[in-house]
Design an enzyme around this catalytic site. Structure first.
Site, mmCIF file in Angstrom:
data_model
loop_
_atom_site.group_PDB
_atom_site.id
_atom_site.type_symbol
_atom_site.label_atom_id
_atom_site.label_comp_id
_atom_site.label_asym_id
_atom_site.label_seq_id
_atom_site.Cartn_x
_atom_site.Cartn_y
_atom_site.Cartn_z
ATOM 1 N N GLY A 143 0.766 -1.167 -0.090
ATOM 2 C CA GLY A 143 0.065 0.122 0.010
ATOM 3 C C GLY A 143 1.029 1.338 -0.155
ATOM 4 O O GLY A 143 1.914 1.348 0.768
ATOM 5 N N ARG A 198 1.417 -5.046 -5.632
ATOM 6 C CA ARG A 198 1.515 -6.211 -4.851
ATOM 7 C C ARG A 198 1.961 -7.086 -5.863
ATOM 8 O O ARG A 198 1.434 -7.143 -6.892
ATOM 9 C CB ARG A 198 0.039 -6.601 -4.214
ATOM 10 C CG ARG A 198 -0.201 -5.746 -3.241
ATOM 11 C CD ARG A 198 -1.012 -6.193 -2.120
ATOM 12 N NE ARG A 198 -1.108 -5.425 -0.807
ATOM 13 C CZ ARG A 198 -1.665 -4.254 -0.680
ATOM 14 N NH1 ARG A 198 -2.353 -3.746 -1.772
ATOM 15 N NH2 ARG A 198 -1.612 -3.237 0.334
ATOM 16 N N ASP A 215 5.597 -5.222 6.576
ATOM 17 C CA ASP A 215 6.307 -6.323 6.817
ATOM 18 C C ASP A 215 6.563 -7.738 5.852
ATOM 19 O O ASP A 215 7.379 -8.625 5.893
ATOM 20 C CB ASP A 215 6.090 -6.954 8.427
ATOM 21 C CG ASP A 215 4.722 -7.187 8.416
ATOM 22 O OD1 ASP A 215 3.749 -6.923 7.317
ATOM 23 O OD2 ASP A 215 4.011 -7.391 9.596
ATOM 24 N N THR A 261 3.402 2.144 6.399
ATOM 25 C CA THR A 261 1.861 1.779 6.170
ATOM 26 C C THR A 261 1.051 2.707 6.969
ATOM 27 O O THR A 261 1.404 3.137 8.154
ATOM 28 C CB THR A 261 1.673 0.410 6.628
ATOM 29 O OG1 THR A 261 0.274 0.251 6.883
ATOM 30 C CG2 THR A 261 2.394 -0.039 7.808
ATOM 31 N N ASP A 299 -1.241 1.561 8.484
ATOM 32 C CA ASP A 299 -2.040 0.808 9.658
ATOM 33 C C ASP A 299 -1.170 1.285 11.028
ATOM 34 O O ASP A 299 -1.940 0.642 11.879
ATOM 35 C CB ASP A 299 -2.088 -0.342 9.326
ATOM 36 C CG ASP A 299 -2.832 -0.669 7.961
ATOM 37 O OD1 ASP A 299 -3.808 0.391 7.680
ATOM 38 O OD2 ASP A 299 -2.731 -1.581 7.079
ATOM 39 N N ASP A 321 0.916 -0.797 12.062
ATOM 40 C CA ASP A 321 0.744 -2.189 12.672
ATOM 41 C C ASP A 321 2.171 -3.162 12.596
ATOM 42 O O ASP A 321 2.122 -4.358 12.651
ATOM 43 C CB ASP A 321 -0.242 -2.984 11.937
ATOM 44 C CG ASP A 321 -0.275 -3.197 10.645
ATOM 45 O OD1 ASP A 321 0.851 -2.602 9.970
ATOM 46 O OD2 ASP A 321 -0.954 -3.920 10.024
ATOM 47 N N ARG A 368 -6.477 -2.542 9.119
ATOM 48 C CA ARG A 368 -6.553 -3.755 9.081
ATOM 49 C C ARG A 368 -6.712 -4.502 10.432
ATOM 50 O O ARG A 368 -7.942 -4.019 10.844
ATOM 51 C CB ARG A 368 -4.947 -4.192 8.607
ATOM 52 C CG ARG A 368 -4.872 -4.050 7.060
ATOM 53 C CD ARG A 368 -3.765 -5.000 6.484
ATOM 54 N NE ARG A 368 -2.437 -4.763 7.082
ATOM 55 C CZ ARG A 368 -1.315 -5.312 6.479
ATOM 56 N NH1 ARG A 368 -1.312 -6.110 5.484
ATOM 57 N NH2 ARG A 368 -0.104 -4.849 6.901
HETATM 58 P P1 ADP Z 1 3.065 -5.094 3.202
HETATM 59 O O1 ADP Z 1 4.894 -5.016 2.562
HETATM 60 O O2 ADP Z 1 2.560 -3.679 3.262
HETATM 61 O O3 ADP Z 1 3.064 -6.028 4.430
HETATM 62 P P2 ADP Z 1 2.242 -7.426 1.659
HETATM 63 O O4 ADP Z 1 1.979 -8.347 2.530
HETATM 64 O O5 ADP Z 1 0.931 -7.233 0.646
HETATM 65 O O6 ADP Z 1 2.144 -5.813 2.011
HETATM 66 O O7 ADP Z 1 3.573 -7.529 0.857
HETATM 67 C C1 ADP Z 1 3.871 -6.849 -0.215
HETATM 68 C C2 ADP Z 1 4.503 -7.669 -1.312
HETATM 69 O O8 ADP Z 1 5.836 -8.443 -0.666
HETATM 70 C C3 ADP Z 1 3.627 -9.059 -1.823
HETATM 71 O O9 ADP Z 1 2.942 -8.791 -2.780
HETATM 72 C C4 ADP Z 1 4.823 -9.973 -2.324
HETATM 73 O O10 ADP Z 1 5.154 -9.493 -3.382
HETATM 74 C C5 ADP Z 1 6.012 -9.486 -1.422
HETATM 75 N N1 ADP Z 1 5.923 -10.692 -0.218
HETATM 76 C C6 ADP Z 1 5.121 -10.535 0.913
HETATM 77 N N2 ADP Z 1 5.497 -11.675 1.604
HETATM 78 C C7 ADP Z 1 6.444 -12.532 1.024
HETATM 79 C C8 ADP Z 1 7.124 -13.544 1.407
HETATM 80 N N3 ADP Z 1 7.021 -14.418 2.259
HETATM 81 N N4 ADP Z 1 7.896 -14.109 0.227
HETATM 82 C C9 ADP Z 1 8.157 -13.287 -0.917
HETATM 83 N N5 ADP Z 1 7.458 -12.289 -1.261
HETATM 84 C C10 ADP Z 1 6.684 -11.722 -0.327
#
Ligand code: ADP
Length: 326
Positions: A11, A72, A103, A126, A128, A130, A172
């Site tokens: 985001g 994403r 994270d 973020t 959030d 969080d 979230r």
């Molecule tokens: P945030 O970074 O805000 O927590 P997401 O959880 O949607 O957002 O993660 C963003 C992007 O990071 C995902 O679309 C993916 O490309 C990558 N990502 C997240 N978790 C993993 C993972 N365990 N292994 C590889 N890439 C990951």
């Protein structure tokens, strides 16, 4: 000249553009050649990597969102696409990366580092708020300002009719935005997962307030509870007060970055570049109790974020049914 790149993942938040501006300026100041990766991990996989220049970042400090776009990327979960991404960086001679994200993005980068030895520093970003291990994430302050302005405007209309307004904030699973907004906007009620309050317990008090002349209610509800419409119906059915739900939604992500987010963007980015120059290979720059420090991915992502105890206590003091003034 060493080469360094920046990307935004997940985001977007207000504060990313100021961070991108600082990234370009400070990289040049440190004798580095800065690059943009456009469109997050998707852009990394597809090789959308361009040299960054001063004109690219002129004037962007006032703008929300991110000039270099975010995404994403389901593909980044797969090792073969991470290999493509690494090859794109290696082809350009880039071995250092600044990542603005949450994270999940840092988890992905951690894997990427261990597989391909591309060093990174993560900047928690973020609205959030969080992410465990940091008290502050880029974008939160601007989001709170946007929410404050929205609630203040809604209060104007709520007070002109006899209405309850149930205002749903993002976050979230985390009640931070809702709780801070409720406290600082003088709401009558705040419902977040961390407080576990039962709306039935307010009935007698709210009825008494209505008898004494209260003609509107402002209720802040965290999206995590998914009960905004049920709360609104409760006001209509149990108290006979006309009620409206206002889901603030994506306006919370946008807007002119606040002074605080601009400053935090500059500080986070400076620390992140310094870390990479000092040889830190896989860390997250965190802000806790007014100090910056570097943490590992496990420290920020292994446990879920807990609301600050003092803030939560303030929430209970203000919103517990026992505190409701008859
Ligand atoms: P945030 O970074 O805000 O927590 P997401 O959880 O949607 O957002 O993660 C963003 C992007 O990071 C995902 O679309 C993916 O490309 C990558 N990502 C997240 N978790 C993993 C993972 N365990 N292994 C590889 N890439 C990951």
């Amino acid at each position: 000249m060493d080469k360094i790149a920046i990307l935004c993942s997940g985001g977007d938040v207000s504060g990313m553009n100021p961070a991108i501006k600082r990234f370009v300026e400070y990289s040049f100041a440190k004798g580095l050649e800065p690059y943009f990766i456009h469109g997050g991990f998707e852009g990394l996989i597809d090789g959308h990597i361009t040299p960054a220049t001063y004109p690219d970042v002129a004037g962007i400090i006032t703008r929300g969102g991110t000039k270099i776009k975010s995404s994403r990327s389901p593909r980044f979960h797969e090792a073969r696409y991470r290999t493509l991404a690494a090859n794109n960086l290696k082809a350009q001679g880039i071995d250092k990366l600044i990542v603005l994200g949450g994270d999940g993005s840092f988890r992905g980068m951690e894997l990427f580092y261990h597989e391909h030895q591309i060093a990174f520093c993560g900047i928690p970003s973020t609205i959030d708020n969080d992410i465990n291990g940091t008290d502050y994430c880029l974008g939160v302050n601007t989001a709170l300002e946007v929410i404050k302005n929205a609630i203040d405007s809604i209060r104007d209309t709520a007070s002109s009719f006899r209405r309850a307004f149930v205002i749903e904030t993002m976050g979230r699973n985390c009640g931070y935005l809702a709780l801070v907004s409720a406290i600082t906007s003088g709401a009558e009620l705040c419902l977040i997962p961390e407080m576990n309050l039962n709306i039935e317990d307010y009935k007698g008090c709210f009825e008494s307030q209505i008898r004494k002349g209260r003609d509107y209610f402002i209720v802040i509800v965290s999206e995590a509870l998914q009960n905004s419409h049920a709360v609104s119906q409760w006001f209509e059915q149990e108290l006979g007060v006309e009620s409206r739900v206002s889901v603030l939604g994506h306006i919370q992500r946008g807007g002119n970055p606040s002074v605080y987010d601009r400053l935090m963007a500059y500080q986070f980015t400076t620390y992140a570049i310094d870390a990479l120059l000092e040889g830190k290979t896989h860390s997250i720059i965190c802000y806790t109790k007014s100090h910056f420090s570097f943490k590992s991915i496990d420290e920020v992502a292994l446990n879920s974020y807990q609301l600050d105890k003092e803030l939560l206590a303030l929430g209970h003091e203000q919103f517990a049914p026992s505190q409701c003034q008859m």
